[in-house]
Design an enzyme around this catalytic site. Structure first.
Site, short mmCIF file in Angstrom:
data_model
loop_
_atom_site.label_atom_id
_atom_site.label_comp_id
_atom_site.label_asym_id
_atom_site.label_seq_id
_atom_site.Cartn_x
_atom_site.Cartn_y
_atom_site.Cartn_z
N SER A 26 -45.37 -0.54 47.99
CA SER A 26 -46.05 0.70 47.59
C SER A 26 -45.27 1.91 48.11
O SER A 26 -44.07 1.79 48.38
CB SER A 26 -47.49 0.68 48.11
OG SER A 26 -48.23 1.73 47.53
N ASN A 27 -45.92 3.05 48.23
CA ASN A 27 -45.24 4.24 48.74
C ASN A 27 -46.24 5.09 49.53
O ASN A 27 -47.41 4.72 49.67
CB ASN A 27 -44.61 5.04 47.58
CG ASN A 27 -45.63 5.45 46.56
OD1 ASN A 27 -46.55 6.21 46.85
ND2 ASN A 27 -45.51 4.92 45.34
N ARG A 28 -45.80 6.24 50.02
CA ARG A 28 -46.59 7.01 50.99
C ARG A 28 -47.62 7.96 50.36
O ARG A 28 -48.27 8.72 51.07
CB ARG A 28 -45.65 7.84 51.87
CG ARG A 28 -44.79 6.99 52.77
CD ARG A 28 -43.97 7.87 53.71
NE ARG A 28 -42.99 7.08 54.42
CZ ARG A 28 -43.26 6.35 55.49
NH1 ARG A 28 -44.48 6.31 55.98
NH2 ARG A 28 -42.30 5.67 56.09
N ALA A 95 -47.92 8.70 42.20
CA ALA A 95 -46.57 8.22 42.55
C ALA A 95 -46.49 6.74 42.18
O ALA A 95 -46.72 5.87 43.03
CB ALA A 95 -46.32 8.43 44.04
#
Ligand code: CTP
Length: 231
Positions: A26-28, A95
């Site tokens: 995943s991402n932040r 995102a």
């Protein structure tokens, strides 16, 4: 048609791509900017829907517009396509993970080997997909596309390239390398670039105030687009 006559689809938060039933990529992204945009859209638009990846439940608790929870980028694409309408404004603050594991293991992968190589394949690009639906289907010619660019360097160059390559009406760029902009914080510093070449530098503000200024730009862009479609 201004926002009060439009359906606004806001996406926010990250997407997650499963490696096995336990692990994911995943991402932040936390979804705060998307939520601020959805809150602001709900005040101005005919209808608002917020499509979000896994975010803290307090973010969407008690909101008075429709929300749709998704996990992966492919699910996000399906949800956006399902909500798309000829009068839609799509604000892509999510995102989405750009890659997913080529194979998802149905069982937990055991740590037997010293090295584990994960092969990733590219996910679909949601903005490009919607832009191509718009370009081949005249009924969707009035759809308005707003993208975001989360960058750490060469902000303007990358943002303008995304505006052009994804065929967007506008793009909002923020420097995610700063501590007062980007992931997880309540403030942002955004520059908006419009399709027609206009540029608006917003100061450091709360994400809600940033959302309000971004939707002012959307309203301006909509006015221009409507004029162009009528002439
Ligand atoms: N986006 C999208 N579909 C994807 C990835 C991104 O629609 N699969 C959207 C984002 O929601 C954002 C814009 O495209 O509005 C730009 O996203 P960003 O992550 O900055 O850029 P990418 O296109 O993913 O390119 P790169 O990661 O190489 O910067």
């Amino acid at each position: 048609m201004l926002l009060r006559d439009r359906k606004v689809i806001v996406t926010g938060g990250p997407t997650v791509e499963s490696i096995d039933p336990v692990r994911f990529i995943s991402n932040r992204s936390t979804g705060k900017m998307g939520k601020a945009l959805a809150d602001e859209a709900a005040v101005r638009a005919r209808e608002t829907v917020f499509i979000h990846g896994p975010v803290h439940e307090s973010l969407i608790d008690g909101v008075e517009y429709r929300t749709i929870a998704i996990e992966s980028t492919e699910e996000l694409l399906e949800a956006v396509k399902g909500e798309l309408a000829p009068d839609a404004v799509l604000v892509m603050a999510a995102a989405p993970a750009d890659y997913r594991p080529a194979k998802k293991s149905p069982v937990k992968i055991k740590k037997k080997k010293e090295e584990l190589v994960l092969r990733l394949v590219k996910n679909p690009d949601i903005l490009r997909t919607v832009a191509s639906i718009r370009s081949v289907n005249p009924a969707y010619g009035g759809v308005f596309l707003a993208g975001f660019a989360a960058e750490t360097n060469n902000l303007e160059e990358y943002a303008l390239a995304k505006l052009r390559e994804k065929d967007l009406d506008m793009i909002c760029v923020n420097d995610v390398g700063r501590s007062d902009a980007g992931f997880g914080v309540n403030t942002n510093i955004v520059t908006v670039f419009m399709r027609g070449g206009e540029r608006m530098e917003l100061p450091l503000m709360s994400k809600r105030d940033t959302a309000s200024r971004i939707l002012d730009c959307v309203e301006e862009g909509l006015t221009k687009k409507t004029t162009q479609l009528l002439t």
